[in-house]
Design a protein around this motif. Sequence first.
Motif, PDB file in Angstrom:
ATOM      1  N   ASP A  90       0.825  -1.209   0.000  1.00 41.21           N
ATOM      2  CA  ASP A  90       0.000   0.000   0.000  1.00 41.21           C
ATOM      3  C   ASP A  90       0.858   1.258   0.000  1.00 41.21           C
ATOM      4  N   THR A  91       1.936   1.203   0.768  1.00 42.56           N
ATOM      5  CA  THR A  91       2.836   2.368   0.803  1.00 42.56           C
ATOM      6  C   THR A  91       3.487   2.613  -0.550  1.00 42.56           C
ATOM      7  N   VAL A  92       3.952   1.523  -1.184  1.00 40.76           N
ATOM      8  CA  VAL A  92       4.597   1.657  -2.496  1.00 40.76           C
ATOM      9  C   VAL A  92       3.603   2.170  -3.533  1.00 40.76           C
ATOM     10  N   ILE A  93       2.364   1.599  -3.524  1.00 42.66           N
ATOM     11  CA  ILE A  93       1.343   2.056  -4.485  1.00 42.66           C
ATOM     12  C   ILE A  93       1.046   3.537  -4.274  1.00 42.66           C
ATOM     13  N   LYS A  94       0.937   3.933  -3.005  1.00 46.97           N
ATOM     14  CA  LYS A  94       0.672   5.341  -2.713  1.00 46.97           C
ATOM     15  C   LYS A  94       1.789   6.229  -3.259  1.00 46.97           C
ATOM     16  N   ARG A  95       3.039   5.778  -3.059  1.00 46.61           N
ATOM     17  CA  ARG A  95       4.171   6.558  -3.566  1.00 46.61           C
ATOM     18  C   ARG A  95       4.151   6.628  -5.081  1.00 46.61           C
ATOM     19  N   LEU A  96       3.837   5.503  -5.714  1.00 39.82           N
ATOM     20  CA  LEU A  96       3.801   5.504  -7.179  1.00 39.82           C
ATOM     21  C   LEU A  96       2.694   6.407  -7.701  1.00 39.82           C
ATOM     22  N   PHE A  97       1.510   6.406  -7.028  1.00 36.52           N
ATOM     23  CA  PHE A  97       0.453   7.321  -7.428  1.00 36.52           C
ATOM     24  C   PHE A  97       0.921   8.766  -7.319  1.00 36.52           C
ATOM     25  N   ALA A  98       1.612   9.055  -6.223  1.00 37.86           N
ATOM     26  CA  ALA A  98       2.115  10.430  -6.038  1.00 37.86           C
ATOM     27  C   ALA A  98       3.092  10.821  -7.156  1.00 37.86           C
ATOM     28  N   ILE A  99       3.976   9.878  -7.513  1.00 38.96           N
ATOM     29  CA  ILE A  99       4.929  10.160  -8.609  1.00 38.96           C
ATOM     30  C   ILE A  99       4.183  10.393  -9.907  1.00 38.96           C
ATOM     31  N   GLY A 100       3.125   9.555 -10.143  1.00 35.91           N
ATOM     32  CA  GLY A 100       2.337   9.731 -11.370  1.00 35.91           C
ATOM     33  C   GLY A 100       1.667  11.085 -11.420  1.00 35.91           C
ATOM     34  N   GLY A 110     -22.530  11.180 -17.134  1.00 37.27           N
ATOM     35  CA  GLY A 110     -21.155  10.984 -17.570  1.00 37.27           C
ATOM     36  C   GLY A 110     -20.188  10.707 -16.445  1.00 37.27           C
ATOM     37  N   VAL A 111     -20.671  10.277 -15.279  1.00 33.21           N
ATOM     38  CA  VAL A 111     -19.808  10.011 -14.131  1.00 33.21           C
ATOM     39  C   VAL A 111     -20.196   8.667 -13.526  1.00 33.21           C
ATOM     40  N   ILE A 112     -19.195   7.853 -13.193  1.00 31.37           N
ATOM     41  CA  ILE A 112     -19.400   6.636 -12.398  1.00 31.37           C
ATOM     42  C   ILE A 112     -18.949   6.933 -10.981  1.00 31.37           C
ATOM     43  N   ARG A 113     -19.901   6.764 -10.031  1.00 25.85           N
ATOM     44  CA  ARG A 113     -19.622   7.124  -8.637  1.00 25.85           C
ATOM     45  C   ARG A 113     -19.780   5.886  -7.752  1.00 25.85           C
ATOM     46  N   LEU A 114     -18.784   5.672  -6.927  1.00 22.02           N
ATOM     47  CA  LEU A 114     -18.788   4.567  -5.967  1.00 22.02           C
ATOM     48  C   LEU A 114     -18.876   5.141  -4.568  1.00 22.02           C
ATOM     49  N   ARG A 115     -19.925   4.737  -3.830  1.00 21.61           N
ATOM     50  CA  ARG A 115     -20.096   5.166  -2.446  1.00 21.61           C
ATOM     51  C   ARG A 115     -20.108   3.919  -1.553  1.00 21.61           C
ATOM     52  N   ALA A 116     -19.401   3.996  -0.430  1.00 18.83           N
ATOM     53  CA  ALA A 116     -19.305   2.864   0.497  1.00 18.83           C
ATOM     54  C   ALA A 116     -19.425   3.379   1.920  1.00 18.83           C
ATOM     55  N   ASP A 117     -20.138   2.620   2.757  1.00 17.11           N
ATOM     56  CA  ASP A 117     -20.342   2.979   4.170  1.00 17.11           C
ATOM     57  C   ASP A 117     -20.176   1.699   4.978  1.00 17.11           C
ATOM     58  N   GLY A 118     -19.194   1.687   5.897  1.00 15.79           N
ATOM     59  CA  GLY A 118     -18.945   0.487   6.677  1.00 15.79           C
ATOM     60  C   GLY A 118     -18.078   0.766   7.877  1.00 15.79           C
ATOM     61  N   PRO A 119     -17.732  -0.287   8.634  1.00 17.16           N
ATOM     62  CA  PRO A 119     -16.874  -0.097   9.813  1.00 17.16           C
ATOM     63  C   PRO A 119     -15.468   0.334   9.421  1.00 17.16           C
ATOM     64  N   ALA A 120     -14.899   1.236  10.198  1.00 15.04           N
ATOM     65  CA  ALA A 120     -13.556   1.728   9.903  1.00 15.04           C
ATOM     66  C   ALA A 120     -12.537   0.606  10.082  1.00 15.04           C
ATOM     67  N   PRO A 121     -11.677   0.361   9.084  1.00 14.04           N
ATOM     68  CA  PRO A 121     -10.664  -0.699   9.203  1.00 14.04           C
ATOM     69  C   PRO A 121      -9.517  -0.260  10.100  1.00 14.04           C
ATOM     70  N   GLU A 122      -8.742  -1.247  10.541  1.00 12.77           N
ATOM     71  CA  GLU A 122      -7.583  -0.936  11.380  1.00 12.77           C
ATOM     72  C   GLU A 122      -6.490  -0.252  10.571  1.00 12.77           C
ATOM     73  N   SER A 123      -6.292  -0.710   9.328  1.00 15.56           N
ATOM     74  CA  SER A 123      -5.275  -0.096   8.459  1.00 15.56           C
ATOM     75  C   SER A 123      -5.980   0.771   7.422  1.00 15.56           C
ATOM     76  N   THR A 124      -5.603   2.051   7.332  1.00 15.60           N
ATOM     77  CA  THR A 124      -6.247   2.996   6.420  1.00 15.60           C
ATOM     78  C   THR A 124      -5.392   3.337   5.221  1.00 15.60           C
ATOM     79  N   ALA A 125      -4.258   2.652   5.037  1.00 15.89           N
ATOM     80  CA  ALA A 125      -3.358   3.004   3.938  1.00 15.89           C
ATOM     81  C   ALA A 125      -4.034   2.809   2.589  1.00 15.89           C
ATOM     82  N   THR A 126      -4.790   1.707   2.445  1.00 15.09           N
ATOM     83  CA  THR A 126      -5.449   1.441   1.166  1.00 15.09           C
ATOM     84  C   THR A 126      -6.486   2.501   0.857  1.00 15.09           C
ATOM     85  N   LEU A 127      -7.289   2.897   1.862  1.00 19.77           N
ATOM     86  CA  LEU A 127      -8.345   3.883   1.633  1.00 19.77           C
ATOM     87  C   LEU A 127      -7.775   5.255   1.309  1.00 19.77           C
ATOM     88  N   GLU A 128      -6.651   5.620   1.934  1.00 22.79           N
ATOM     89  CA  GLU A 128      -6.075   6.940   1.706  1.00 22.79           C
ATOM     90  C   GLU A 128      -5.519   7.097   0.294  1.00 22.79           C
TER      91      GLU A 128
END
Length: 462
Positions: free
Chosen positions: A289-299, A414-432
Motif C-alpha cells: 500500500d505504501t509503495v502504491i501510494k508513492r507511485l500514485f504520487a509520482i504519477g 457521464g460520471v461513475i460514482r462509488l459510495r461505500a459505508d462500513g466499519p472503519a478498518p484498522e489499516s487505512t493506507a489502502t483507503l487513503e
Amino acid sequence: MLSRAWPQTLRWRVYALVCGLLLLLLVTAAATTVSRFYATSVGNHVRGSLRPAQQSAAALSKDYVDMETGARGFLLTRDDTFLAPYESGHADMAQQEQQLRGLLSFDETSLGLLDGVRAAGETWQRQSIEPDIAAARDGTLAPAPPMTDALAAKQTFDRVRASLAELQAHINELTAVGLQQSTDAQNAANIVTIVCAALALVLGAVTVLLLRGSLDAPLRKLLDQVQRVSDGELDHGVDVSGPAEVAELGHAVETMRVRIISETGRATEASDQLVRLEETDRIAGELGDTVIKRLFAIGLALQSATARFPVAAQVFARAVADLDQAINQLRSSLYGQIPLTAGQSLGMAVQTLVSELETGVGVVPELVLTGDLDRELPDDVVTAVLGVLHDVLGALLTPGRPDPVEIGLTRENGVIRLRADGPAPESTATLESLGERARLLSGDGRVDYEGDRVVIDWWLPV
C-alpha cells in the motif's frame, strides 16, 4: 490363545443364561396355562353340570313327595282338589328326569341310579296309586283299605325314597370330587408359578453377577481411563484388556490417543508457520500500500510536470503509463487479479466480485446498482472501478464482525460514482490512496470518518 477363548466362553455363558431364562418363562407360561385351564375346566364342570344336577335331583325328590301327599289326601277325602299336587308333580317329574339325563350324561353310574329311581316310581304308581285313584273315582274303593295294602304302598314308596337318596348322594359325591380337583389344580398352578418365578429370579441374579464381574468392571475401568484422557492427560495409557468388545474399544481409544499426541505436535508446528505467513502477508500488504501510494504520487507529479513542460510531454506520458502498469502488476501480486469475462457487463462483474468476497468472508454487504453499467465503458475505467471496489470491500468486510456494509455504484451524467459505508478498518493506507488513484484517471475521491465508521465517495468521468 486363552485371552481369545475367555471372551467366547463368557459370551456363550451369557447366551446360555438368556436362553435358560426364555425357556423357563415359556415353561412357566405353559404350565401355568395348562394348570389354570384344567382348574377352570373342572370349575366349569361343577358349576355347569354337577350343581344343576344337585338342584334337579332335589326337585325330583320334591315332585315324588308332592305326588304321594296329593294321592293320599285324595284317597282320604275323595276331593279332586288334593290331586293338583299329584298331577303337577307328575308333570314336573318327567322334565326333571330329562334334565338330569342331560346333565349326568358323562357318568354311567348316575344314569343307572336315575333309571332305578324311574323304575321304582313307575312301580309305585302302577301298583299302589293309580289303581286306588281309579277305584276311588268309581266308588269301588273301600273307605278304609286293609292294613296289608297300606303297608305294601308304604314299602313301595320307601323304595322310591331310597333310590332318590342314593342318586342325590352320588351326585353330591361327584360334586365334592370336582371341587377338590379344582382346588388341587389351582394350588398346583400357584406352586408352579411360584417355583418358576423363584428359578427365574435366581437365574437372573446369576446373570447380573456374571455380567457385572466379567463385563461391567472392565467397562468401568476403560471409561475411567478414557475420562482421564479427555481431561487432558494424553500421556496416560489406556488398558486394552477385558472381553473382546471392551478390548477392541480400548485399543481404538489408545490409537486415538497416540494419534492426538502426534497430530498435536504437527498442529503446533503448522500453527507457528501460519502465524509467520500471516505476519509476512500483513507486512507485504502494508508495504505494498505504501509503495502504491508513492507511485500514485509520482504519477500525479509527472502529470503536473507535463502541463508545465510541454516539450517533455511525450516522455512524461510514457513514464506515467509505465507507472500505471507497475501499479497494476503490484496490485495483482498483492491482492490477486480481478478478471472480467469477455462481453461481461460492469454490473455483472461487480455482483460476481461481491458474491465471491461475501462467500470468502461470511459478511453480506448491501449492494445498490443504479444507471447503465452494461455498455460503452472504457476498459481502463472498468478495471479501475473493479480494483477500487475490491480494495474497499477487502478493507470493510472483516470476518467475525457483523457490522453492516453498504455499497452503491451509480452511472449518471457521464460520471461513475462509488459510495461505500462500513466499519472503519484498522489499516487505512489502502483507503487513503483511493483519491490519488482516481485523479490519475481525471477523477477524485474522499474518505470521511464518522465515529467508528468510514464513508467513501469515489468517482471517475466516463
